[in-house]
Design a protein around this motif. Structure first.
Motif, short mmCIF file in Angstrom:
data_model
loop_
_atom_site.label_atom_id
_atom_site.label_comp_id
_atom_site.label_asym_id
_atom_site.label_seq_id
_atom_site.Cartn_x
_atom_site.Cartn_y
_atom_site.Cartn_z
N THR A 114 0.86 -0.90 -0.48
CA THR A 114 0.01 -0.48 -0.33
C THR A 114 1.22 1.17 -0.47
OG1 THR A 114 -1.69 -1.34 1.09
CG2 THR A 114 -1.86 1.33 1.77
N ILE A 115 1.83 1.18 0.40
CA ILE A 115 2.87 2.47 0.50
C ILE A 115 3.39 2.70 -0.29
CG2 ILE A 115 4.64 3.34 2.24
CD1 ILE A 115 2.08 3.08 3.66
N ALA A 116 3.73 1.27 -0.89
CA ALA A 116 4.35 1.58 -2.34
C ALA A 116 3.80 2.70 -3.36
CB ALA A 116 4.92 0.70 -2.76
N LEU A 117 1.96 2.04 -4.02
CA LEU A 117 1.80 2.41 -4.72
C LEU A 117 1.53 3.63 -4.21
CD1 LEU A 117 -0.29 1.56 -6.31
CD2 LEU A 117 -1.87 0.56 -5.07
N LEU A 118 1.08 4.17 -2.93
CA LEU A 118 0.86 5.52 -2.59
C LEU A 118 1.49 6.19 -3.21
CD1 LEU A 118 -1.01 5.03 0.74
CD2 LEU A 118 -1.87 5.52 -0.88
N ARG A 119 3.10 5.79 -2.76
CA ARG A 119 3.90 6.64 -3.05
C ARG A 119 4.26 7.01 -4.74
NH1 ARG A 119 8.25 5.38 1.80
NH2 ARG A 119 7.73 6.98 3.16
N ALA A 120 3.72 5.84 -5.62
CA ALA A 120 3.99 5.83 -7.18
C ALA A 120 2.86 6.84 -7.78
CB ALA A 120 3.82 4.93 -7.59
N ARG A 121 1.71 7.33 -7.28
CA ARG A 121 0.78 7.68 -7.24
C ARG A 121 1.21 9.51 -6.73
NH1 ARG A 121 -4.17 4.97 -9.09
NH2 ARG A 121 -3.31 3.61 -9.81
N GLY A 122 2.23 9.45 -6.35
CA GLY A 122 2.59 10.96 -5.50
C GLY A 122 1.60 11.25 -4.06
N VAL A 123 1.24 10.62 -3.37
CA VAL A 123 0.73 10.58 -2.03
C VAL A 123 1.74 10.72 -0.62
CG1 VAL A 123 -0.88 10.10 -0.72
CG2 VAL A 123 -0.82 9.86 -2.45
N THR A 124 2.16 11.86 -0.30
CA THR A 124 2.75 12.03 0.38
C THR A 124 3.12 11.08 2.11
OG1 THR A 124 3.26 14.17 0.14
CG2 THR A 124 4.25 13.63 1.69
N VAL A 125 4.12 9.84 2.02
CA VAL A 125 3.49 9.36 3.23
C VAL A 125 4.35 10.26 3.86
CG1 VAL A 125 3.89 6.80 4.02
CG2 VAL A 125 2.57 7.66 1.52
N LEU A 126 4.24 9.55 5.02
CA LEU A 126 5.40 9.90 6.59
C LEU A 126 5.19 8.32 7.56
CD1 LEU A 126 7.31 11.51 8.10
CD2 LEU A 126 4.64 11.78 9.54
N GLU A 127 6.67 7.25 7.16
CA GLU A 127 6.55 6.74 8.40
C GLU A 127 7.74 7.25 9.30
OE1 GLU A 127 7.29 2.70 6.02
OE2 GLU A 127 7.78 4.31 4.03
N VAL A 128 6.63 6.54 10.53
CA VAL A 128 7.11 7.34 12.57
C VAL A 128 7.92 4.97 12.52
CG1 VAL A 128 5.90 8.92 12.12
CG2 VAL A 128 4.95 6.92 13.44
N GLY A 129 8.65 5.35 13.31
CA GLY A 129 8.48 3.40 13.75
C GLY A 129 8.11 3.59 15.03
N LEU A 130 8.26 2.89 15.75
CA LEU A 130 8.06 2.31 17.46
C LEU A 130 9.20 3.13 18.23
CD1 LEU A 130 7.27 -1.41 17.29
CD2 LEU A 130 6.36 0.76 16.89
N VAL A 131 8.70 3.61 19.04
CA VAL A 131 9.52 4.21 20.72
C VAL A 131 9.48 3.30 21.81
CG1 VAL A 131 8.72 6.22 19.62
CG2 VAL A 131 7.93 5.03 21.61
N SER A 132 10.73 3.49 22.34
CA SER A 132 11.35 2.88 23.36
C SER A 132 11.45 3.16 24.53
CB SER A 132 12.75 1.72 23.12
OG SER A 132 13.39 3.03 23.03
N ASP A 133 11.39 4.87 25.33
CA ASP A 133 11.68 5.23 25.64
C ASP A 133 10.45 6.71 25.48
OD1 ASP A 133 13.17 7.12 24.29
OD2 ASP A 133 14.71 6.22 25.11
N PHE A 134 10.31 7.50 26.51
CA PHE A 134 9.86 9.11 26.57
C PHE A 134 10.61 10.48 25.57
CE2 PHE A 134 7.71 7.06 30.50
CZ PHE A 134 6.64 7.47 30.18
N ASP A 135 12.07 10.18 25.26
CA ASP A 135 12.64 11.26 24.70
C ASP A 135 12.15 10.98 23.31
OD1 ASP A 135 14.24 12.62 26.81
OD2 ASP A 135 16.14 11.41 26.36
#
Length: 297
Positions: A114-135
């Motif tokens: 899905t992410i690959a197809l959205l980007r191929a269609r020019g949609v801006t995608v922001l991916e965020v990872g998992l966090v492990s602390d409050f910082d």
């Protein structure tokens, strides 16, 4: 014979003035529209449980076009009560593209096709990872808030979280209590995890980390029963669905090792994803810490 009407200069001047005023009104209405168009993405879609909650915390309803189907699950999402009438999607491109989003929020493990197809269609995608602390939570709030052009709102969330953490921190020297978080199947979190960060924020020692566990893994019930923690957070299914894995949390050896009064209820939805609400988990553990230490004084 008919005569040509005499010109009326005052009336012509009035018509011209009215025309100019009209143009000014149209211009004055257009300027805010252009400014609003620059005020961050107006059609935001989230495809991940953690970004769902960030979107709900940061944005007004009218700027959220859709969230993932997990957003409305009260057992998983700390902000499920804010979803309301927002449409929910399964994460397929054919659902998202007709919504014409100007920004899609996703996790680093969200449906990759899905992410690959959205980007191929020019949609801006922001991916965020998992966090492990409050910082990590602070950095992620700022990252997403910047992308949404709501930096001030992000700082408000961080300030509120920090105030909650400050209130949860121990106020004086005391023997550190050990706390263990167990999910069905005796699954737990050691050092380097968000659960560990929450425990430390409440002035507690993570039992699993103390036993040498790094990241996520399992602890034998026999180990826990032989050397019980001071506090046990047993995160069973909040909807009460029975399972063989869940029955392990009710093992008689655990019941004898850690009494009910030392089993604080801390909903898993508070620390499944990192967010400003994760500080509430530290508050709950701090309250359990104070009750425990007051009995031992």
């Amino acid at each position: 014979m008919p005569t040509k009407p005499a010109a009326n200069p005052p009336e012509r001047r009035g018509s011209t003035s009215t025309f100019v005023i009209g143009l000014l009104c149209v211009f004055s209405m257009a300027v805010p529209a252009r400014i609003a168009a620059k005020a961050g993405p107006a059609r935001v879609v989230s495809l991940n449980l953690c970004t769902d909650q960030l979107a709900l915390a940061l944005l007004p309803r009218e700027r959220i076009v859709a969230l993932s189907f997990l957003a409305a699950d009260p057992g998983l999402s700390a902000l499920s009560d804010r979803v309301g009438d927002i449409p929910l999607v399964q994460g397929m491109a054919e659902e998202v593209l007709p919504l014409v989003p100007d920004l899609v929020l996703a996790g680093t493990f969200t449906t990759r096709p899905t992410i690959a197809l959205l980007r191929a269609r020019g949609v801006t995608v922001l991916e965020v990872g998992l966090v492990s602390d409050f910082d990590g939570i602070r950095a992620q709030i700022r990252q997403v808030a910047a992308a949404l052009d709501v930096a001030a709102r992000g700082e408000e969330l961080i300030a509120g979280m920090d105030a909650t953490l400050a209130a949860a921190a121990p106020t004086g020297p005391a023997r550190p209590a050990r706390v263990l978080s167990l999910a069905p199947g005796a699954f737990t979190a050691g050092s380097g995890t968000l659960s560990d960060a929450v425990m430390r924020a409440a002035g507690l020692v993570n039992y699993a980390a103390d036993k040498g566990l790094q990241g996520y893994g399992y602890l034998p019930v026999e180990t826990v029963a032989a050397d019980p923690p001071d506090l046990l957070v047993a995160n069973a299914d909040e909807q009460g669905y029975p399972s063989l894995n869940g029955q392990m949390l009710a093992h008689p050896a655990l019941d004898r090792a850690v009494p009910a009064q030392d089993r604080p209820a801390v909903p898993g939805r508070l620390w499944t994803c990192g967010g400003p609400f994760t500080a509430d988990a530290a508050t709950m553990l701090a309250a359990a810490r104070d009750r425990l230490l007051s009995r031992k004084d």
